[in-house]
Design a protein around this motif. Structure first.
Motif, PDB file in Angstrom:
ATOM      1  N   SER A 277      84.283 -91.555  33.190  1.00  0.00           N
ATOM      2  CA  SER A 277      82.880 -91.542  33.616  1.00  0.00           C
ATOM      3  C   SER A 277      82.690 -90.626  34.818  1.00  0.00           C
ATOM      4  CB  SER A 277      82.416 -92.960  33.975  1.00  0.00           C
ATOM      5  OG  SER A 277      82.443 -93.792  32.845  1.00  0.00           O
ATOM      6  N   VAL A 278      83.644 -90.667  35.743  1.00  0.00           N
ATOM      7  CA  VAL A 278      83.580 -89.781  36.910  1.00  0.00           C
ATOM      8  C   VAL A 278      83.569 -88.323  36.461  1.00  0.00           C
ATOM      9  CG1 VAL A 278      84.859 -88.960  38.921  1.00  0.00           C
ATOM     10  CG2 VAL A 278      84.664 -91.403  38.507  1.00  0.00           C
ATOM     11  N   ILE A 279      84.450 -87.976  35.521  1.00  0.00           N
ATOM     12  CA  ILE A 279      84.551 -86.592  35.053  1.00  0.00           C
ATOM     13  C   ILE A 279      83.249 -86.149  34.384  1.00  0.00           C
ATOM     14  CG2 ILE A 279      85.729 -85.058  33.431  1.00  0.00           C
ATOM     15  CD1 ILE A 279      87.342 -85.727  35.940  1.00  0.00           C
ATOM     16  N   ALA A 280      82.673 -87.010  33.542  1.00  0.00           N
ATOM     17  CA  ALA A 280      81.422 -86.655  32.854  1.00  0.00           C
ATOM     18  C   ALA A 280      80.294 -86.426  33.856  1.00  0.00           C
ATOM     19  CB  ALA A 280      81.038 -87.770  31.870  1.00  0.00           C
ATOM     20  N   ILE A 281      80.195 -87.301  34.858  1.00  0.00           N
ATOM     21  CA  ILE A 281      79.114 -87.156  35.844  1.00  0.00           C
ATOM     22  C   ILE A 281      79.331 -85.911  36.694  1.00  0.00           C
ATOM     23  CG2 ILE A 281      77.975 -88.205  37.834  1.00  0.00           C
ATOM     24  CD1 ILE A 281      78.744 -90.941  36.656  1.00  0.00           C
ATOM     25  N   VAL A 282      80.585 -85.647  37.093  1.00  0.00           N
ATOM     26  CA  VAL A 282      80.830 -84.516  37.986  1.00  0.00           C
ATOM     27  C   VAL A 282      80.578 -83.184  37.275  1.00  0.00           C
ATOM     28  CG1 VAL A 282      83.303 -83.978  37.662  1.00  0.00           C
ATOM     29  CG2 VAL A 282      82.299 -83.885  39.931  1.00  0.00           C
ATOM     30  N   VAL A 283      80.752 -83.144  35.947  1.00  0.00           N
ATOM     31  CA  VAL A 283      80.401 -81.925  35.196  1.00  0.00           C
ATOM     32  C   VAL A 283      78.898 -81.656  35.318  1.00  0.00           C
ATOM     33  CG1 VAL A 283      80.174 -80.944  32.886  1.00  0.00           C
ATOM     34  CG2 VAL A 283      82.322 -81.997  33.571  1.00  0.00           C
ATOM     35  N   ALA A 284      78.082 -82.715  35.131  1.00  0.00           N
ATOM     36  CA  ALA A 284      76.634 -82.558  35.210  1.00  0.00           C
ATOM     37  C   ALA A 284      76.178 -82.245  36.633  1.00  0.00           C
ATOM     38  CB  ALA A 284      75.941 -83.824  34.715  1.00  0.00           C
ATOM     39  N   VAL A 285      76.742 -82.941  37.624  1.00  0.00           N
ATOM     40  CA  VAL A 285      76.352 -82.689  39.013  1.00  0.00           C
ATOM     41  C   VAL A 285      76.816 -81.297  39.447  1.00  0.00           C
ATOM     42  CG1 VAL A 285      76.613 -83.454  41.407  1.00  0.00           C
ATOM     43  CG2 VAL A 285      76.334 -85.142  39.598  1.00  0.00           C
ATOM     44  N   GLY A 286      78.009 -80.882  38.982  1.00  0.00           N
ATOM     45  CA  GLY A 286      78.470 -79.528  39.269  1.00  0.00           C
ATOM     46  C   GLY A 286      77.514 -78.485  38.710  1.00  0.00           C
ATOM     47  N   ALA A 287      77.040 -78.726  37.481  1.00  0.00           N
ATOM     48  CA  ALA A 287      76.050 -77.808  36.881  1.00  0.00           C
ATOM     49  C   ALA A 287      74.779 -77.786  37.711  1.00  0.00           C
ATOM     50  CB  ALA A 287      75.743 -78.248  35.448  1.00  0.00           C
ATOM     51  N   GLY A 288      74.366 -78.954  38.207  1.00  0.00           N
ATOM     52  CA  GLY A 288      73.156 -79.024  39.017  1.00  0.00           C
ATOM     53  C   GLY A 288      73.308 -78.303  40.339  1.00  0.00           C
ATOM     54  N   ILE A 289      74.436 -78.514  41.029  1.00  0.00           N
ATOM     55  CA  ILE A 289      74.643 -77.890  42.343  1.00  0.00           C
ATOM     56  C   ILE A 289      74.739 -76.371  42.214  1.00  0.00           C
ATOM     57  CG2 ILE A 289      76.298 -77.658  44.236  1.00  0.00           C
ATOM     58  CD1 ILE A 289      76.928 -80.636  43.892  1.00  0.00           C
ATOM     59  N   TYR A 290      75.541 -75.899  41.261  1.00  0.00           N
ATOM     60  CA  TYR A 290      75.663 -74.451  41.074  1.00  0.00           C
ATOM     61  C   TYR A 290      74.347 -73.854  40.561  1.00  0.00           C
ATOM     62  CZ  TYR A 290      80.739 -74.227  41.770  1.00  0.00           C
ATOM     63  OH  TYR A 290      81.999 -74.258  42.313  1.00  0.00           O
ATOM     64  N   GLY A 291      73.655 -74.605  39.687  1.00  0.00           N
ATOM     65  CA  GLY A 291      72.387 -74.124  39.157  1.00  0.00           C
ATOM     66  C   GLY A 291      71.337 -73.958  40.234  1.00  0.00           C
ATOM     67  N   ILE A 292      71.242 -74.955  41.122  1.00  0.00           N
ATOM     68  CA  ILE A 292      70.274 -74.879  42.221  1.00  0.00           C
ATOM     69  C   ILE A 292      70.626 -73.744  43.170  1.00  0.00           C
ATOM     70  CG2 ILE A 292      69.484 -76.085  44.301  1.00  0.00           C
ATOM     71  CD1 ILE A 292      68.121 -77.072  41.786  1.00  0.00           C
ATOM     72  N   SER A 293      71.934 -73.559  43.430  1.00  0.00           N
ATOM     73  CA  SER A 293      72.345 -72.484  44.345  1.00  0.00           C
ATOM     74  C   SER A 293      72.014 -71.111  43.778  1.00  0.00           C
ATOM     75  CB  SER A 293      73.847 -72.577  44.627  1.00  0.00           C
ATOM     76  OG  SER A 293      74.597 -72.265  43.469  1.00  0.00           O
ATOM     77  N   TYR A 294      71.758 -71.043  42.471  1.00  0.00           N
ATOM     78  CA  TYR A 294      71.316 -69.797  41.841  1.00  0.00           C
ATOM     79  C   TYR A 294      69.799 -69.732  41.751  1.00  0.00           C
ATOM     80  CZ  TYR A 294      70.387 -66.415  38.101  1.00  0.00           C
ATOM     81  OH  TYR A 294      69.888 -65.367  37.369  1.00  0.00           O
ATOM     82  N   LEU A 295      69.169 -70.845  41.352  1.00  0.00           N
ATOM     83  CA  LEU A 295      67.728 -70.844  41.087  1.00  0.00           C
ATOM     84  C   LEU A 295      66.882 -70.622  42.333  1.00  0.00           C
ATOM     85  CD1 LEU A 295      67.103 -73.726  38.509  1.00  0.00           C
ATOM     86  CD2 LEU A 295      66.677 -71.285  38.181  1.00  0.00           C
ATOM     87  N   VAL A 296      67.174 -71.383  43.396  1.00  0.00           N
ATOM     88  CA  VAL A 296      66.321 -71.314  44.589  1.00  0.00           C
ATOM     89  C   VAL A 296      66.338 -69.914  45.215  1.00  0.00           C
ATOM     90  CG1 VAL A 296      65.922 -72.250  46.902  1.00  0.00           C
ATOM     91  CG2 VAL A 296      66.461 -73.801  45.008  1.00  0.00           C
ATOM     92  N   PRO A 297      67.519 -69.298  45.458  1.00  0.00           N
ATOM     93  CA  PRO A 297      67.491 -67.928  45.984  1.00  0.00           C
ATOM     94  C   PRO A 297      66.813 -66.933  45.049  1.00  0.00           C
ATOM     95  CG  PRO A 297      69.669 -68.901  46.271  1.00  0.00           C
ATOM     96  CD  PRO A 297      68.899 -69.830  45.390  1.00  0.00           C
ATOM     97  N   GLN A 298      66.982 -67.132  43.725  1.00  0.00           N
ATOM     98  CA  GLN A 298      66.309 -66.245  42.767  1.00  0.00           C
ATOM     99  C   GLN A 298      64.797 -66.347  42.896  1.00  0.00           C
ATOM    100  OE1 GLN A 298      67.321 -64.030  39.966  1.00  0.00           O
ATOM    101  NE2 GLN A 298      68.961 -63.889  41.460  1.00  0.00           N
ATOM    102  N   PHE A 299      64.286 -67.574  42.999  1.00  0.00           N
ATOM    103  CA  PHE A 299      62.839 -67.766  43.152  1.00  0.00           C
ATOM    104  C   PHE A 299      62.352 -67.120  44.452  1.00  0.00           C
ATOM    105  CE2 PHE A 299      58.941 -69.767  44.404  1.00  0.00           C
ATOM    106  CZ  PHE A 299      58.279 -70.048  43.229  1.00  0.00           C
ATOM    107  N   LEU A 300      63.062 -67.371  45.537  1.00  0.00           N
ATOM    108  CA  LEU A 300      62.634 -66.840  46.838  1.00  0.00           C
ATOM    109  C   LEU A 300      62.698 -65.318  46.866  1.00  0.00           C
ATOM    110  CD1 LEU A 300      64.366 -69.451  49.163  1.00  0.00           C
ATOM    111  CD2 LEU A 300      61.906 -69.183  48.781  1.00  0.00           C
ATOM    112  N   SER A 301      63.666 -64.745  46.148  1.00  0.00           N
ATOM    113  CA  SER A 301      63.790 -63.292  46.120  1.00  0.00           C
ATOM    114  C   SER A 301      62.725 -62.648  45.227  1.00  0.00           C
ATOM    115  CB  SER A 301      65.183 -62.916  45.623  1.00  0.00           C
ATOM    116  OG  SER A 301      65.295 -61.530  45.428  1.00  0.00           O
ATOM    117  N   LEU A 302      62.578 -63.159  43.998  1.00  0.00           N
ATOM    118  CA  LEU A 302      61.678 -62.531  43.023  1.00  0.00           C
ATOM    119  C   LEU A 302      60.208 -62.846  43.286  1.00  0.00           C
ATOM    120  CD1 LEU A 302      63.730 -63.208  39.758  1.00  0.00           C
ATOM    121  CD2 LEU A 302      63.540 -61.055  41.013  1.00  0.00           C
TER     122      LEU A 302
END
Length: 525
Positions: A277-302
């Motif tokens: 269960s830990v592994i399944a959740i950390v995959v999703a949270v990892g996707a969220g953390i890396y995704g946000i670190s890409y999305l927010v700067p992209q929005f602010l830049s574009l």
């Protein structure tokens, strides 16, 4: 934080804490270097003569080698001994950092980044292993809080530090800065870890089928996820070939689970439902953390026109809650039900993404303040207990293998998240732009009024009617692209919010082993 340890319980010695500090410093350096080049990429590409397409390998090379090393770290620790292994990695990381900083060609830069990723990748799971093996169970929440803060803050600080160095000093200092850090790391490792002897039998008897499979499988999968969208996925012969190599690697990993006495990747640990269960959740949270670190700067830049340094300041807001709650977090981890913390964190993360679905073309950095703060709370409440649960769910003997699988899952989740987000942005952006253009026909009153107003403004400035009409059309096309991008960003934030909510039922499966009330037995397992 001293009162988190019950009276009479076993306490870690000063040397144990030096070892924890060494592991934590190594992990911080490794997580920082994942993203420190992102903001400085234009300057680096110019210096080494790389195109934008070629420049992506400066980041991909690091990620590709890091994700291979993470699950190999437990085996290599057994072969060389923990101190020898970490000292060698610290020295090599320093050498590869100097190689990157002195690079004048793309080949040298990529080779240095691959070396950095391979040696840095060893420092992340070994930090978690040191905490698990050197701290008694009652002090484990403190150690895991330190590790969790590093995992969260490293990717946040990397782009900010890299952007500042590139703008105010030189991009080369994104790599040279590792020299004093590595020197401090070597000192702490010598002081905090006992000398140990290599075990060459572990090298000879290793699961070479699994090692080969893991090396080609994970590295190829990382390349597919990082480069797939740019190369149009399976329309590219290159992606098809690399995917076939990745599949071969995973087949070899599967075979090794049955034929090797001790598989290099201990997938049998997933038979433990708590750990799975830990592994399944950390995959999703990892996707969220890396995704946000890409999305927010992209929005602010574009959309808002922010530079890398300005975007980094907004991203750092997510780190504030971690510093504010750090003094009380170990107590929470020891006293509050793990499921309550993880579910609360997932809900906060989901709510922060839902808040950002209301962004408009006029939104700027201040519109992210509350969502970033809430996101910081969510990441902390979710990741900190997961760090501890991943270690508490297994025995000390299995902790090194469990740490490798856990950290690999988080990074793999991040790569998968970025790949999915890339596909979503590319396809939905085209869809929305086309839909808006189709709605702006010659009979659209609103469209004609906007075009006429823009043309009148340009005519007043230039006095040339043909030029004014051309500029008005160009301006309208740019506005359509901006609106399409805003709609796409909103949909992507919805997807991330949904992904966090899906993990809530998995969090309910988590359990923490009961801790004895303050005696030495609390740390004897």
């Amino acid at each position: 934080m001293a009162d988190t340890v019950p009276v009479g319980a076993e306490r870690a010695s000063a040397v144990d804490w030096v070892a924890v500090a060494a592991g934590s410093l190594g992990a911080l350096m490794a997580t920082l270097d994942i993203s420190i080049t992102n903001s400085a990429l234009p300057q680096i590409q110019g210096a080494v003569g790389a195109t934008g397409t070629e420049g992506t390998w400066i980041s991909t090379g690091y990620l590709m080698s890091e994700i291979v090393m993470i699950p190999l770290a437990a085996w290599l620790t057994r072969v060389f001994g923990l101190r020898n292994f970490l000292l060698a990695n610290a020295a090599l990381f320093m050498a590869f950092s100097m190689m990157c900083g002195l690079s004048t060609s793309l080949v040298l830069m990529i080779a240095g980044r691959i070396g950095q990723g391979f040696t840095g990748g060893a420092m992340i799971p070994t930090a978690q292993t040191i905490i698990r093996t050197r701290l008694p169970r009652v002090q484990l929440p403190i150690g895991m809080t330190i590790f969790g803060l590093i995992v969260l803050l490293g990717p946040l600080l990397g782009p900010v530090l890299g952007g500042w160095l590139a703008e105010n000093v030189s991009w080369r200092w994104c790599f040279f800065i590792n020299l004093p850090v590595c020197a401090a790391l070597v000192t702490l490792l010598i002081a905090g870890l006992p000398a140990d002897r290599p075990c060459w039998r572990a090298f000879v008897d290793a699961d070479w089928t699994g090692i080969i499979g893991l090396s080609i499988g994970l590295s190829s999968l990382t390349v597919v996820l990082e480069e797939g969208q740019r190369l149009q996925w399976f329309e590219s012969n290159e992606i098809v070939a690399i995917s076939a190599i990745a599949m071969l690697g995973f087949v070899l990993i599967g075979i090794s689970q049955f034929v090797a006495p001790r598989p290099i990747m201990r997938l049998s640990l997933l038979n433990n439902p708590r750990y799975a269960s830990v592994i399944a959740i950390v995959v999703a949270v990892g996707a969220g953390i890396y995704g946000i670190s890409y999305l927010v700067p992209q929005f602010l830049s574009l959309i808002a026109g922010y530079n890398a340094e300005q975007s980094g300041g907004i991203m750092l807001l997510a780190g504030l809650p971690a510093f504010m709650v750090m003094p009380i977090l170990p107590r929470l981890l020891g006293r509050v039900d793990l499921r309550v913390l993880v579910v609360s964190g997932l809900l906060c993360f989901a709510l922060s993404c839902w808040i950002d679905t209301g962004l408009t073309a006029q939104s700027a950095g201040h519109d992210f303040v509350w969502s970033q703060l809430l996101r910081g709370v969510g990441q902390m409440l979710a990741m900190m207990p997961l760090n501890q649960a991943s270690m508490a769910s297994v025995s000390k003997e299995d902790s090194a293998d469990a740490a490798g699988l856990y950290n690999m899952a988080r990074n793999l989740g991040g790569s998968m998240g970025l790949a999915i987000i890339g596909v979503l942005i590319d396809r939905r952006n085209s869809f929305h732009a086309e839909a808006i253009r189709e709605s702006l026909t010659g009979n659209s009153v609103l469209g004609q009024e906007r075009l006429a107003a823009n043309a009148a403004g340009w005519l007043a400035r230039s006095g040339d009617l043909a030029y004014a009409k051309m500029q008005a059309l160009s301006q309208l096309a740019a506005q359509i692209d901006v609106q399409a991008a805003v709609m796409t960003f909103a949909e992507t934030f919805y997807v991330l919010a949904f992904a966090m909510l899906v993990c809530v039922p998995l969090a309910l499966v988590l359990r923490m082993p009961a801790q004895p009330a303050g005696s030495r037995s609390a740390s004897s397992h």
